[in-house]
Design an enzyme around this catalytic site. Structure first.
Site, PDB file in Angstrom:
ATOM      1  N   ARG A 104      -5.009  -0.525   4.485  1.00 21.69           N
ATOM      2  CA  ARG A 104      -4.702  -1.117   5.755  1.00 21.69           C
ATOM      3  C   ARG A 104      -4.992  -0.252   6.822  1.00 21.69           C
ATOM      4  O   ARG A 104      -4.825   1.119   6.791  1.00 21.69           O
ATOM      5  CB  ARG A 104      -3.297  -1.174   5.923  1.00 21.69           C
ATOM      6  CG  ARG A 104      -2.773  -2.328   5.073  1.00 21.69           C
ATOM      7  CD  ARG A 104      -1.384  -2.943   5.684  1.00 21.69           C
ATOM      8  NE  ARG A 104      -0.641  -1.889   5.896  1.00 21.69           N
ATOM      9  CZ  ARG A 104       0.786  -2.074   6.719  1.00 21.69           C
ATOM     10  NH1 ARG A 104       0.985  -3.167   6.720  1.00 21.69           N
ATOM     11  NH2 ARG A 104       1.622  -1.170   6.817  1.00 21.69           N
ATOM     12  N   THR A 108      -4.995  -1.262  13.447  1.00 27.82           N
ATOM     13  CA  THR A 108      -5.149  -2.511  13.230  1.00 27.82           C
ATOM     14  C   THR A 108      -4.079  -3.290  12.402  1.00 27.82           C
ATOM     15  O   THR A 108      -3.778  -4.582  12.607  1.00 27.82           O
ATOM     16  CB  THR A 108      -6.508  -3.376  13.306  1.00 27.82           C
ATOM     17  OG1 THR A 108      -6.803  -3.009  12.045  1.00 27.82           O
ATOM     18  CG2 THR A 108      -7.579  -2.458  14.178  1.00 27.82           C
ATOM     19  N   ASP A 200       6.070   4.126   2.192  1.00 28.02           N
ATOM     20  CA  ASP A 200       4.611   3.901   1.822  1.00 28.02           C
ATOM     21  C   ASP A 200       4.650   4.125   0.335  1.00 28.02           C
ATOM     22  O   ASP A 200       4.413   4.975  -0.271  1.00 28.02           O
ATOM     23  CB  ASP A 200       3.575   4.931   2.501  1.00 28.02           C
ATOM     24  CG  ASP A 200       2.192   4.749   2.193  1.00 28.02           C
ATOM     25  OD1 ASP A 200       1.925   4.515   1.063  1.00 28.02           O
ATOM     26  OD2 ASP A 200       1.774   4.490   3.228  1.00 28.02           O
ATOM     27  N   ASP A 203       1.652   6.480  -1.355  1.00 28.38           N
ATOM     28  CA  ASP A 203       2.167   7.609  -0.967  1.00 28.38           C
ATOM     29  C   ASP A 203       3.207   8.329  -1.843  1.00 28.38           C
ATOM     30  O   ASP A 203       3.175   9.250  -2.578  1.00 28.38           O
ATOM     31  CB  ASP A 203       2.542   7.984   0.402  1.00 28.38           C
ATOM     32  CG  ASP A 203       1.160   8.245   1.474  1.00 28.38           C
ATOM     33  OD1 ASP A 203       0.220   8.300   0.791  1.00 28.38           O
ATOM     34  OD2 ASP A 203       1.250   8.054   2.560  1.00 28.38           O
TER      35      ASP A 203
HETATM   36  C1  PRP Z   1      -0.104  -0.876   1.210  1.00 25.75           C
HETATM   37  C2  PRP Z   1       0.504  -1.834   0.031  1.00 25.75           C
HETATM   38  C3  PRP Z   1      -0.452  -3.011   0.233  1.00 25.75           C
HETATM   39  C4  PRP Z   1      -0.431  -3.190   1.897  1.00 25.75           C
HETATM   40  C5  PRP Z   1       0.532  -4.212   2.113  1.00 25.75           C
HETATM   41  O1  PRP Z   1      -1.285  -0.256   0.900  1.00 25.75           O
HETATM   42  O2  PRP Z   1       0.042  -1.136  -1.088  1.00 25.75           O
HETATM   43  O3  PRP Z   1      -1.555  -3.045  -0.385  1.00 25.75           O
HETATM   44  O4  PRP Z   1       0.116  -1.884   2.215  1.00 25.75           O
HETATM   45  O5  PRP Z   1       0.397  -4.345   3.613  1.00 25.75           O
HETATM   46  P1  PRP Z   1       0.056  -5.758   4.328  1.00 25.75           P
HETATM   47  O6  PRP Z   1       0.674  -6.716   3.488  1.00 25.75           O
HETATM   48  O7  PRP Z   1       0.315  -5.683   5.668  1.00 25.75           O
HETATM   49  O8  PRP Z   1      -1.344  -5.916   3.890  1.00 25.75           O
HETATM   50  P2  PRP Z   1      -1.953   0.628   1.722  1.00 25.75           P
HETATM   51  O9  PRP Z   1      -2.824   0.148   2.890  1.00 25.75           O
HETATM   52  O10 PRP Z   1      -0.804   1.826   2.291  1.00 25.75           O
HETATM   53  O11 PRP Z   1      -3.012   1.415   0.845  1.00 25.75           O
HETATM   54  P3  PRP Z   1      -2.486   2.373  -0.509  1.00 25.75           P
HETATM   55  O12 PRP Z   1      -2.133   1.553  -1.424  1.00 25.75           O
HETATM   56  O13 PRP Z   1      -3.907   2.815  -0.911  1.00 25.75           O
HETATM   57  O14 PRP Z   1      -1.796   3.465  -0.195  1.00 25.75           O
HETATM   58  N1  URA Z   2       2.825  -0.702   2.772  1.00 25.22           N
HETATM   59  C1  URA Z   2       3.698   0.127   2.248  1.00 25.22           C
HETATM   60  O1  URA Z   2       3.158   0.870   1.466  1.00 25.22           O
HETATM   61  N2  URA Z   2       4.941   0.179   2.812  1.00 25.22           N
HETATM   62  C2  URA Z   2       5.293  -0.934   3.666  1.00 25.22           C
HETATM   63  O2  URA Z   2       6.544  -0.852   4.125  1.00 25.22           O
HETATM   64  C3  URA Z   2       4.222  -1.683   4.339  1.00 25.22           C
HETATM   65  C4  URA Z   2       3.188  -1.811   3.644  1.00 25.22           C
END
Ligand code: PRP
Ligand code: URA
Length: 209
Positions: A104, A108, A200, A203
């Protein structure tokens, strides 16, 4: 319209509380995500098709059931979805694994796709898309768009924590998809994090930030 189910088995609720706790470290977080994923795999596979098979017991020949051999693929949304793969494969070890990389944009909140690698016969498989978090729904929607572009048409989406906004958006964009979550939380905050959530997920799984 696809189904929406909160898989609130007591073991799942208990384990989810452990990973919500900010004091839970990476090792335990990873182990418990794995355990919850196995429990969820058990629940989401309830409607897998069966067929008759002849079996000879030490006593007699009889006809019983076996899985009908519908091909399965699990598709984690990278990174955090990776944490759910092994737990799922504990129960369905023959599943193929497709990967879809997406993050994400922090400003945005829009998902950005950076990697897609699917089994060649993805269009013939029952697909379980996995990602611990369904927040705005943007990542799940774009992942399923990418799969549909490759001919896939049979989906279930599995997450650990969902926000109402994400469930609504995913249902509107992909009404054919069954959605399973371990918990339906209250809302999203102004940064797009689920409240109360677990922070997160990527993370916490990988010890980054
Ligand atoms: C997180 C999570 C989802 C997304 C959810 O990923 O694992 O993929 O956010 O958010 P959304 O429903 O608003 O799209 P992130 O972007 O943090 O990436 P990562 O898994 O690589 O840490
Ligand atoms: N992605 C995450 O990892 N945590 C949240 O709460 C929302 C999006």
């Amino acid at each position: 319209m696809g189904t929406f189910q909160v898989l609130d088995h007591p073991l799942i609720q208990h384990k989810l509380t452990i990973i919500r706790n900010r004091d839970t470290g990476t090792k335990v977080f990873r182990e418990v995500v794995n355990e919850i994923s196995t429990l969820m795999a058990y629940e989401v596979s309830r409607d897998m098709p069966l067929e008759d098979v002849e079996v000879t017991t030490p006593i007699v020949k009889t006809v019983k059931k076996q899985l009908a051999g519908k091909k399965v693929a699990i598709v984690p949304i990278l990174r955090a979805g990776l944490g759910m793969v092994d737990g799922f494969l504990n129960l369905i070890p023959a599943a193929k694994v497709g990967h879809i990389g997406m993050y994400r944009d922090e400003e945005t909140l829009q998902p950005v796709e950076y990697f897609v690698k699917m089994p060649a016969d993805i269009d013939q498989r029952q697909i379980f898309v996995v990602d611990p978090m369904l927040a705005t729904g943007g990542s799940a929607i774009m992942a399923i768009d990418a799969l549909k572009q490759r001919g896939a048409n049979n989906f279930k989406f599995m997450c650990l924590v969902a926000a109402p906004e994400g469930v609504k958006a995913l249902q509107e964009a992909h009404p054919d998809v069954d959605i399973y979550t371990a918990a339906l939380d209250d809302s999203l905050n102004e940064d797009g994090y689920i409240v109360p959530g677990l922070g997160d997920a990527g993370d916490r799984l990988f010890g980054t930030k």
